[in-house]
Design a protein around this motif. Structure first.
Motif, PDB file in Angstrom:
ATOM      1  N   MET A  13      -7.281   3.586  -2.140  1.00  0.00           N
ATOM      2  CA  MET A  13      -6.696   2.800  -1.052  1.00  0.00           C
ATOM      3  C   MET A  13      -7.620   1.616  -0.755  1.00  0.00           C
ATOM      4  SD  MET A  13      -3.864   4.188  -0.733  1.00  0.00           S
ATOM      5  CE  MET A  13      -3.237   3.065   0.478  1.00  0.00           C
ATOM      6  N   TRP A  14      -7.029   0.479  -0.503  1.00  0.00           N
ATOM      7  CA  TRP A  14      -7.809  -0.746  -0.359  1.00  0.00           C
ATOM      8  C   TRP A  14      -7.390  -1.609   0.829  1.00  0.00           C
ATOM      9  CZ3 TRP A  14      -3.433  -0.196  -3.009  1.00  0.00           C
ATOM     10  CH2 TRP A  14      -2.477  -1.196  -2.919  1.00  0.00           C
ATOM     11  N   LYS A  15      -6.227  -1.355   1.407  1.00  0.00           N
ATOM     12  CA  LYS A  15      -5.686  -2.251   2.417  1.00  0.00           C
ATOM     13  C   LYS A  15      -6.595  -2.418   3.632  1.00  0.00           C
ATOM     14  CE  LYS A  15      -1.846  -3.935   0.999  1.00  0.00           C
ATOM     15  NZ  LYS A  15      -1.830  -5.369   0.730  1.00  0.00           N
ATOM     16  N   HIS A  16      -7.395  -1.430   3.947  1.00  0.00           N
ATOM     17  CA  HIS A  16      -8.280  -1.501   5.114  1.00  0.00           C
ATOM     18  C   HIS A  16      -9.502  -2.398   4.867  1.00  0.00           C
ATOM     19  CE1 HIS A  16      -9.907   1.628   2.554  1.00  0.00           C
ATOM     20  NE2 HIS A  16     -11.068   1.494   3.175  1.00  0.00           N
ATOM     21  N   LEU A  17      -9.671  -2.894   3.642  1.00  0.00           N
ATOM     22  CA  LEU A  17     -10.872  -3.667   3.284  1.00  0.00           C
ATOM     23  C   LEU A  17     -10.673  -5.178   3.340  1.00  0.00           C
ATOM     24  CD1 LEU A  17     -11.924  -1.485   0.218  1.00  0.00           C
ATOM     25  CD2 LEU A  17     -12.881  -1.431   2.534  1.00  0.00           C
ATOM     26  N   GLY A  69       0.816  -1.212   0.000  1.00  0.00           N
ATOM     27  CA  GLY A  69       0.000   0.000   0.000  1.00  0.00           C
ATOM     28  C   GLY A  69       0.848   1.259   0.000  1.00  0.00           C
ATOM     29  N   PHE A  70       1.926   1.252   0.761  1.00  0.00           N
ATOM     30  CA  PHE A  70       2.821   2.411   0.815  1.00  0.00           C
ATOM     31  C   PHE A  70       3.520   2.602  -0.528  1.00  0.00           C
ATOM     32  CE2 PHE A  70       6.907   4.422   1.683  1.00  0.00           C
ATOM     33  CZ  PHE A  70       6.485   5.564   2.348  1.00  0.00           C
ATOM     34  N   ALA A  71       4.056   1.518  -1.078  1.00  0.00           N
ATOM     35  CA  ALA A  71       4.747   1.604  -2.365  1.00  0.00           C
ATOM     36  C   ALA A  71       3.804   2.105  -3.450  1.00  0.00           C
ATOM     37  CB  ALA A  71       5.311   0.241  -2.749  1.00  0.00           C
ATOM     38  N   SER A  72       2.576   1.654  -3.415  1.00  0.00           N
ATOM     39  CA  SER A  72       1.608   2.060  -4.432  1.00  0.00           C
ATOM     40  C   SER A  72       1.314   3.549  -4.370  1.00  0.00           C
ATOM     41  CB  SER A  72       0.306   1.268  -4.258  1.00  0.00           C
ATOM     42  OG  SER A  72       0.561  -0.101  -4.442  1.00  0.00           O
ATOM     43  N   SER A  73       1.439   4.141  -3.209  1.00  0.00           N
ATOM     44  CA  SER A  73       1.195   5.578  -3.101  1.00  0.00           C
ATOM     45  C   SER A  73       2.335   6.399  -3.706  1.00  0.00           C
ATOM     46  CB  SER A  73       0.992   5.972  -1.634  1.00  0.00           C
ATOM     47  OG  SER A  73       2.208   5.878  -0.913  1.00  0.00           O
ATOM     48  N   LEU A  74       3.501   5.778  -3.922  1.00  0.00           N
ATOM     49  CA  LEU A  74       4.654   6.495  -4.466  1.00  0.00           C
ATOM     50  C   LEU A  74       4.845   6.318  -5.972  1.00  0.00           C
ATOM     51  CD1 LEU A  74       7.343   5.644  -1.789  1.00  0.00           C
ATOM     52  CD2 LEU A  74       6.082   7.771  -2.031  1.00  0.00           C
ATOM     53  N   ALA A 117      -2.411  -3.625  -7.963  1.00  0.00           N
ATOM     54  CA  ALA A 117      -1.316  -2.784  -7.460  1.00  0.00           C
ATOM     55  C   ALA A 117       0.031  -3.475  -7.633  1.00  0.00           C
ATOM     56  CB  ALA A 117      -1.552  -2.434  -5.995  1.00  0.00           C
ATOM     57  N   LEU A 118       0.084  -4.769  -7.363  1.00  0.00           N
ATOM     58  CA  LEU A 118       1.334  -5.518  -7.517  1.00  0.00           C
ATOM     59  C   LEU A 118       1.840  -5.429  -8.950  1.00  0.00           C
ATOM     60  CD1 LEU A 118       3.516  -7.569  -6.691  1.00  0.00           C
ATOM     61  CD2 LEU A 118       1.846  -9.367  -7.165  1.00  0.00           C
ATOM     62  N   LEU A 119       0.989  -5.694  -9.922  1.00  0.00           N
ATOM     63  CA  LEU A 119       1.433  -5.668 -11.317  1.00  0.00           C
ATOM     64  C   LEU A 119       1.812  -4.255 -11.760  1.00  0.00           C
ATOM     65  CD1 LEU A 119      -0.950  -8.265 -12.955  1.00  0.00           C
ATOM     66  CD2 LEU A 119       1.508  -8.457 -12.553  1.00  0.00           C
ATOM     67  N   ARG A 120       1.030  -3.260 -11.360  1.00  0.00           N
ATOM     68  CA  ARG A 120       1.373  -1.879 -11.729  1.00  0.00           C
ATOM     69  C   ARG A 120       2.719  -1.477 -11.113  1.00  0.00           C
ATOM     70  NH1 ARG A 120      -3.984   1.918 -11.843  1.00  0.00           N
ATOM     71  NH2 ARG A 120      -5.071   0.768 -13.466  1.00  0.00           N
ATOM     72  N   ASN A 121       2.923  -1.830  -9.855  1.00  0.00           N
ATOM     73  CA  ASN A 121       4.205  -1.523  -9.207  1.00  0.00           C
ATOM     74  C   ASN A 121       5.343  -2.237  -9.914  1.00  0.00           C
ATOM     75  OD1 ASN A 121       2.896   0.033  -7.319  1.00  0.00           O
ATOM     76  ND2 ASN A 121       3.015  -1.460  -5.686  1.00  0.00           N
ATOM     77  N   HIS A 122       5.125  -3.476 -10.272  1.00  0.00           N
ATOM     78  CA  HIS A 122       6.159  -4.261 -10.955  1.00  0.00           C
ATOM     79  C   HIS A 122       6.578  -3.562 -12.251  1.00  0.00           C
ATOM     80  CE1 HIS A 122       8.305  -7.603 -12.735  1.00  0.00           C
ATOM     81  NE2 HIS A 122       7.500  -7.532 -13.769  1.00  0.00           N
ATOM     82  N   TYR A 123       5.605  -3.177 -13.079  1.00  0.00           N
ATOM     83  CA  TYR A 123       5.933  -2.527 -14.346  1.00  0.00           C
ATOM     84  C   TYR A 123       6.643  -1.187 -14.129  1.00  0.00           C
ATOM     85  CZ  TYR A 123       3.057  -6.116 -16.525  1.00  0.00           C
ATOM     86  OH  TYR A 123       2.545  -7.312 -16.932  1.00  0.00           O
ATOM     87  N   ASP A 124       6.198  -0.421 -13.148  1.00  0.00           N
ATOM     88  CA  ASP A 124       6.866   0.854 -12.834  1.00  0.00           C
ATOM     89  C   ASP A 124       8.315   0.623 -12.420  1.00  0.00           C
ATOM     90  OD1 ASP A 124       4.662   2.414 -13.350  1.00  0.00           O
ATOM     91  OD2 ASP A 124       4.118   2.702 -11.242  1.00  0.00           O
ATOM     92  N   LEU A 125       8.543  -0.372 -11.572  1.00  0.00           N
ATOM     93  CA  LEU A 125       9.894  -0.613 -11.058  1.00  0.00           C
ATOM     94  C   LEU A 125      10.827  -1.155 -12.127  1.00  0.00           C
ATOM     95  CD1 LEU A 125       8.773  -1.941  -7.599  1.00  0.00           C
ATOM     96  CD2 LEU A 125      10.093   0.143  -8.010  1.00  0.00           C
ATOM     97  N   VAL A 126      10.306  -1.985 -13.028  1.00  0.00           N
ATOM     98  CA  VAL A 126      11.129  -2.466 -14.142  1.00  0.00           C
ATOM     99  C   VAL A 126      11.562  -1.282 -14.995  1.00  0.00           C
ATOM    100  CG1 VAL A 126      11.060  -3.799 -16.288  1.00  0.00           C
ATOM    101  CG2 VAL A 126      10.196  -4.809 -14.185  1.00  0.00           C
ATOM    102  N   ALA A 127      10.647  -0.371 -15.270  1.00  0.00           N
ATOM    103  CA  ALA A 127      10.984   0.823 -16.060  1.00  0.00           C
ATOM    104  C   ALA A 127      11.998   1.700 -15.320  1.00  0.00           C
ATOM    105  CB  ALA A 127       9.717   1.623 -16.367  1.00  0.00           C
ATOM    106  N   GLU A 130     -12.761 -10.101  -1.459  1.00  0.00           N
ATOM    107  CA  GLU A 130     -12.589 -10.300  -2.902  1.00  0.00           C
ATOM    108  C   GLU A 130     -12.036  -9.029  -3.554  1.00  0.00           C
ATOM    109  OE1 GLU A 130     -15.538 -10.700  -1.318  1.00  0.00           O
ATOM    110  OE2 GLU A 130     -15.786 -12.872  -1.295  1.00  0.00           O
ATOM    111  N   PHE A 131     -12.625  -7.885  -3.198  1.00  0.00           N
ATOM    112  CA  PHE A 131     -12.151  -6.605  -3.728  1.00  0.00           C
ATOM    113  C   PHE A 131     -10.703  -6.369  -3.294  1.00  0.00           C
ATOM    114  CE2 PHE A 131     -11.571  -1.975  -3.300  1.00  0.00           C
ATOM    115  CZ  PHE A 131     -11.835  -1.593  -4.615  1.00  0.00           C
ATOM    116  N   TYR A 132     -10.423  -6.658  -2.041  1.00  0.00           N
ATOM    117  CA  TYR A 132      -9.076  -6.494  -1.491  1.00  0.00           C
ATOM    118  C   TYR A 132      -8.066  -7.313  -2.303  1.00  0.00           C
ATOM    119  CZ  TYR A 132      -5.202  -7.303   1.756  1.00  0.00           C
ATOM    120  OH  TYR A 132      -3.956  -7.425   2.319  1.00  0.00           O
ATOM    121  N   SER A 133      -8.376  -8.573  -2.573  1.00  0.00           N
ATOM    122  CA  SER A 133      -7.453  -9.439  -3.319  1.00  0.00           C
ATOM    123  C   SER A 133      -7.246  -8.942  -4.741  1.00  0.00           C
ATOM    124  CB  SER A 133      -7.983 -10.877  -3.343  1.00  0.00           C
ATOM    125  OG  SER A 133      -7.979 -11.411  -2.046  1.00  0.00           O
TER     126      SER A 133
END
Length: 157
Positions: free
Chosen positions: A60-64, A46-51, A79-89, A70-73
């Motif tokens: 924000m979804w972590k509180h759910l 959640g923190f990484a996604s905010s950056l 967020a994981l995939l978006r972060n992954h692509y950002d970090l690879v770039a 289901e929504f949380y998962s």
């Protein structure tokens, strides 16, 4: 490639299912990738996604996790995939690809092997190093007030 956030936590839990084995070479730990880029920040999805830029529009979804699992998962996966692509770039543009290569390609398999099979400890060498560190910390304690406080804190743990 299997993209994971916190491989050390998730992979052993997934592998408890009968017949599932995830080779470390087939995974990429996005949390470690985030840490290579932003090593002073917390390693939380959640923190990484905010950056990172791709997740700017993600609510924000972590509180759910308990009320809407289901929504949380789904949001975790997005967020994981978006972060992954950002970090690879970012690795490609910031020059941190070499650091990531050492960590991910060379060091991870060795650490994985040690964590699965255990590691032999040379007790005489360990005791000698411990004694040498104690002597150094005593010298530091007597000459540096701030460092001695840090050494004291480390010894208490």
């Amino acid at each position: 490639m299997i993209v994971i956030w916190n491989r050390g936590f998730d992979r052993p839990r997934v592998e408890k299912a009968p017949g599932i084995r995830i080779p470390i070479e087939a995974t990429e730990d996005t949390m470690d990738s985030f840490h290579v880029q932003y090593n002073a920040f917390r390693r939380r999805l959640g923190f990484a996604s905010s950056l990172l830029p791709s997740c700017g529009a993600v609510p924000m979804w972590k509180h759910l996790s308990h009320t809407h699992p289901e929504f949380y998962s789904c949001m975790d996966a997005i967020a994981l995939l978006r972060n992954h692509y950002d970090l690879v770039a970012q690795r490609a543009t910031t020059g941190s690809a070499a650091v990531w290569d050492v960590l991910h390609r060379r060091l991870d398999p060795a650490l994985d092997h040690m964590s699965r099979g255990g590691m032999l400890v040379n007790l005489p060498m360990r005791n000698a190093l411990s004694a040498a560190l104690d002597r150094k910390s005593t010298r530091l304690n007597s000459s540096h007030r701030c460092i001695s406080y840090a050494v004291f804190c480390l010894k208490k743990k």
